[in-house]
Design a protein around this motif. Structure first.
Motif, short mmCIF file in Angstrom:
data_model
loop_
_atom_site.label_atom_id
_atom_site.label_comp_id
_atom_site.label_asym_id
_atom_site.label_seq_id
_atom_site.Cartn_x
_atom_site.Cartn_y
_atom_site.Cartn_z
N UNK A 142 32.84 2.11 66.10
CA UNK A 142 33.55 0.86 66.30
C UNK A 142 32.73 -0.11 67.16
N UNK A 198 39.25 -0.96 58.45
CA UNK A 198 38.31 -1.80 59.20
C UNK A 198 36.91 -1.36 58.87
N UNK A 199 36.14 -2.27 58.33
CA UNK A 199 34.82 -1.90 57.82
C UNK A 199 33.73 -2.17 58.81
N UNK A 200 32.84 -1.22 58.92
CA UNK A 200 31.63 -1.44 59.71
C UNK A 200 30.68 -2.34 58.92
N UNK A 201 30.02 -3.20 59.63
CA UNK A 201 29.01 -4.04 58.97
C UNK A 201 29.63 -4.97 57.96
N UNK A 202 30.85 -5.39 58.27
CA UNK A 202 31.59 -6.17 57.29
C UNK A 202 31.09 -7.60 57.21
N UNK A 232 36.81 -4.18 62.66
CA UNK A 232 35.82 -3.64 63.58
C UNK A 232 34.83 -4.74 63.93
N UNK A 252 31.29 -4.46 65.11
CA UNK A 252 30.13 -3.66 65.50
C UNK A 252 29.09 -4.50 66.21
N UNK A 275 26.85 -11.23 62.80
CA UNK A 275 28.04 -10.75 62.11
C UNK A 275 29.02 -11.93 62.09
#
Lengths: 364, 174
Positions: free
Chosen positions: A163, A353-357, B75, B77, B85
């Motif tokens: 996260x 919830x996506x990482x690197x979204x 999230x 990150x 991002x």
């Protein structure tokens, strides 16, 4: 076996520019794998200075493709299809790759397949070890950390991920905080060898919470705190302090990855796969302590373990060519001139919830 | 715990610095919840401080507070490797960037940040890499480590910023 397929892969979504030729006959064969990288020259986080300019990617792409074909001993006449990373990533780089691939496809009339960069990583164990679906994948590198169940070339379930920081980033920042060289992974591991992992009590973030999500940012802060305490008490750090800090940090990362992998394995095994296997891909899989913890866990569960060679875990185009082959094996495919670059492209749309979204960038 | 304001220093006619004491991560998150709704398209926050000071933590808290108010959750990150991002937040795009790995201010333009400065809400870590491309009206948030979980936050902005932040800051001392 179907007739052999020879695919040219192109990758420019991240720091590097790459091209490769992969053939799938009786067994997958990497005929060439060219990465135009600055890894050896620079020592920023991750050891790589990012190539951000779309133009720079574009200039290198032609040369990479030319070299990949030459090393494979082929001309474009020997290629069956072009596969290119269409996202996710910095938009300038992705666009450069897509435009280059479109140019080649238009000039040759070859089919063009857009590949998800993360799918490239996730399918690599099929290229290297011919793993059967479904397998459990731990993608763990500088920028990524997630658990995926890989069901098919186009079907992934994301079980969880970091996260905040990826472990590779945590290693790099730990090295930076302790005055060790970059990339941090090997430096911290080497220093940890002489260290006492029990001297400092580092947290095991999110272990108290159910699920496969992870957090590594707090570890860095805890390390900083211990470092500053030592500096305040004794005016600096001794070698032994640094070794103990590295050992404690590395043990904490390994413990978290091991426990979360245990949970991911349980979810995966509940689907009763025929030949249960876990594949660990990414630079962090090269860490001995982490690797042996995961290997032990796999053998406890009677699950196969594989970790593709490092050169195929960092960004490369062979994995993109392979992902293209996998998609072509599903049926005729040609994204043609409508292929669009996608800065955001989650592998699993169903995961909450996506990482690197949200990666994007250059206006190309 | 909540932040307490320690001092207001007049640095020049144009900008002033307000110092907040954030005793723990809850205080940082509380501040982020108050700060998030104040932000609008075209705002740029420059987050400075050493590794581990909590730049990403504060940025994440602002983004998640802004999304939570809209019933969204994503999230957030670290952008260290991805550089940028982006997050959708009710008609405005939030750009979260970590410029640590940049070597040339020209790369800021390649990343499209100059455009984001005008149209989105930008949260920029390691903003020294911007050179003279830093927006003149940016709000500067400087974090320093003062204890295990305690941080000092120096907020530097022009009179417009202080006027906008005043109602939010007034509630901190209440």
């Amino acid at each position: 076996m179907d007739r052999p397929l020879t695919v040219l892969g192109i990758e420019s979504s991240c720091d590097d520019t790459a091209a490769a030729v992969v053939r799938d006959g009786d067994a997958p064969q990497i005929l060439s794998n060219v990465v135009s990288s600055q890894t050896d020259l620079h020592a920023a986080f991750g050891g790589v200075v990012p190539e951000i300019a779309a133009r720079a990617h574009a200039e290198k792409l032609d040369l990479c493709v030319e070299q990949a074909l030459a090393e494979a001993g082929l001309t474009l006449a020997g290629i069956d299809a072009i596969a290119v990373t269409a996202g996710p990533g910095l938009i300038g780089g992705v666009l450069s790759g897509v435009m280059c691939a479109k140019g080649i496809a238009a000039g040759t009339g070859l089919p063009l397949v857009g590949v998800n960069h993360l799918a490239g990583h996730a399918l690599t164990p099929r290229l290297t070890d011919r793993l059967a679906f479904p397998y459990l994948m731990l993608l763990v590198s500088g920028g990524h950390c997630q658990f995926l169940i890989v069901h098919a070339p186009d079907r992934f379930t994301r079980l969880g991920g970091t996260i905040d920081d990826a472990p590779g980033e945590a290693f790099d920042k730990t090295a930076k905080l302790l005055g060790l060289p970059q990339p941090g992974g090997p430096a911290v591991e080497a220093a940890a060898r002489a260290g006492d992992a029990a001297r400092f009590a580092f947290p095991r973030p999110l272990l108290d919470r159910p699920g496969c999500d992870m957090s590594f940012s707090g570890l860095k802060t805890a390390l900083l705190r211990e470092r500053d305490k030592l500096i305040a008490a004794q005016g600096g750090l001794f070698e032994v302090d640094r070794a103990d800090l590295c050992a404690g940090f590395q043990r904490a990362v390994a413990d978290v990855l091991e426990e979360k992998t245990r949970r991911a394995l349980a979810l995966y095994l509940a689907q009763t796969p025929k030949t249960p296997t876990i594949a660990v891909a990414g630079g962090v899989a090269a860490n001995g302590a982490i690797r042996s913890a995961l290997q032990r866990l796999a053998s406890e569960h009677g699950v196969g373990f594989t970790a593709p060679p490092l050169a195929l875990c960092t960004d490369n185009a062979a994995m993109i060519a392979w992902a293209g082959i996998e998609r072509l094996r599903l049926g005729p495919a040609d994204d043609g001139m409508t292929l669009a670059a996608r800065p955001r492209w989650p592998l699993d749309n169903a995961a909450p919830a996506m990482l690197g979204s949200g990666k994007r960038g250059a206006k190309a | 715990m909540q932040a307490t304001s320690a001092a207001v220093n007049v640095r020049s006619m144009a900008t002033r610095t307000l110092t907040l004491s954030l005793p723990d991560t809850d205080a940082t998150q509380d501040l982020a919840r108050r700060l998030a709704p104040v932000l609008a398209a075209g705002d740029c926050l420059l987050l400075t401080g050493p590794i581990g000071a909590g730049k990403t933590f504060l940025a994440r808290a602002v983004i998640q507070a802004r999304q939570a108010a809209l019933g969204m959750a994503e999230d957030v990150p670290s952008p260290t490797y991805t550089l940028v991002q982006t997050y959708e937040a009710g008609g405005v795009e939030i750009w979260h960037a970590d410029l640590y790995r940049l070597t040339d201010p020209a790369e800021v333009i390649e990343l499209g940040l100059d455009e984001a400065f005008d149209t989105g809400i930008s949260l920029i870590e390691w903003p020294d890499r911007l050179g003279d491309l830093a927006p003149p009206g940016a709000l500067r948030l400087e974090l320093s480590v003062t204890g295990d979980t305690a941080r000092r936050l120096d907020i530097t902005g022009d009179a417009t910023w202080h006027a906008r932040l005043a109602p939010m800051l007034a509630t901190l001392d209440a």
